[in-house]
Design a protein around this motif. Sequence first.
Motif, short mmCIF file in Angstrom:
data_model
loop_
_atom_site.label_atom_id
_atom_site.label_comp_id
_atom_site.label_asym_id
_atom_site.label_seq_id
_atom_site.Cartn_x
_atom_site.Cartn_y
_atom_site.Cartn_z
N PRO A 196 -1.46 -28.25 7.07
CA PRO A 196 -0.27 -28.42 7.92
C PRO A 196 1.01 -28.42 7.09
O PRO A 196 1.02 -28.87 5.94
N TYR A 197 2.11 -27.94 7.69
CA TYR A 197 3.40 -27.92 7.00
C TYR A 197 4.50 -28.45 7.92
O TYR A 197 4.38 -28.42 9.15
N LEU A 198 5.56 -28.92 7.27
CA LEU A 198 6.71 -29.44 8.00
C LEU A 198 7.72 -28.31 8.18
O LEU A 198 8.51 -28.01 7.28
N HIS A 199 7.70 -27.66 9.33
CA HIS A 199 8.66 -26.61 9.66
C HIS A 199 9.42 -27.05 10.91
O HIS A 199 8.82 -27.35 11.95
N ARG A 200 10.72 -27.11 10.78
CA ARG A 200 11.55 -27.55 11.91
C ARG A 200 12.87 -26.79 11.88
O ARG A 200 13.54 -26.75 10.85
N HIS A 201 13.24 -26.18 13.00
CA HIS A 201 14.49 -25.41 13.04
C HIS A 201 15.66 -26.34 13.35
O HIS A 201 15.62 -27.13 14.28
#
Length: 449
Positions: free
Chosen positions: A213-218
């Motif tokens: 899992p990765y922390l991707h946030r726009h």
Amino acid sequence: MKMDNLQSRFNASSLEQKDLLVYLLKWTYFGITTGIIAGMGVVIFLKLLAWAIAVWTQEPGYYFFIPIALLLNSLLVCWLAPGVSGGSDKVIEAIHRRAGGYLPLSEVPVKMIATVITIASGGSAGKEGPGAQIGATLGSAWGRFLKANDEDCRKIVICGLCAGFAVVFGTPVAGAIFGVEVLFIGKILYDTLYPAFVAGLVGYYVACISGIPYLHRHISIEPNVYLIIQSILLGIVCGLIALFFIKTVCWCQQYFSGLRLSKPLKAFVGGITLTLIGYFVSPLYLGLGLELLESGVSGDSVAPGAFFWKTVATAITLGCGGTGGIITPIIVVGTSAGNLFGQLLGSMDISVYAVIGLAALLSGAVNTPVAAVIMVAELFGSDIIPYAAVSCLISYLVSGHRSVYPSQIILTGKCPSLLVDEGETIGCVGSSTRSEKKGFDRYNKYHIN
């Protein structure tokens, strides 16, 4: 005569295109295979670490066992692989100093286990250093298996480093840029950029397929001239905090080195200090600190002293002999500093400042402004780029010729007054005696063409 000249030029052009095609195919193969091998190795490490953290931190008061865990970790390292410490800096040193960037494959399992023990028990360290070292070491072994020459082996090691960074953070482009930017101050290895990018991209997809899992946030930002001014101020602040971080880590390393105790006992003493921080201050500053990172970039207010305590906990962990990386703590400290900056401004969207702070502190402490900007763009969207770029470049200048990686070589000074440092490693700058063998000599000997 004119036809002969045209024919000669055509033959030369054809030969050049053939050489370029061979080069492209060769390094596409090396990049893909290195990305797969390094990616698989780092994925195993990340899954093992995630499992250990999930199991161990469920226990209330888990941080009371940090002294024993660090003592056992020190014994493990001393007995099986005394040279395993160093993380990304060890990789940088190997690329500069060792033929083919040689890294012993036998250290990989010890590095994995030692890092898992350190972080899962509550030691404040990162997973990117071991990830990069594992990727680079597997790349080194792959290069030797292919019987590549020293020049190609060194490039393959860099590809492994890039793949490791990309897998840990989920940023394939930033991973490639980081690997070719972190080796020197004042030079990016463009000749290694293509295979590094291929390796980073392949490693990232291996991780995605494996369920990492990765922390991707726009983050959406409207064009704002005031935010540019605030980014300049935040860049100065983060540059100063980067200096504080670097100095604190160095001081703790010197302090523990000066203690007349065995390495395991030094680790035990450091573990006691970390337990006190966890009990009397907050356990949030122990381990990876991802709770602080997620809170900061989500717009929640973090404690005003978060950047200070995370710095101290990291310095103690690495200084007393804990095993782990340093970039994850840096981005947590940067996020906390940016979050606090947003709080002081009374902003309604402090997540923007947290992300800018993340990038700026990484730039100032590691001397990788380009990779830092690309990293936050990959994680949080392109709207952040102009503001992060301004802040990163200012932090990069404010921190001067200092770094958490003492093996970086200075090829071009950051300003005219610092040109005297050119050719030195960061570790030599400011020391009472200069290295007899200049960094330029090492660079000329091991230059990657």
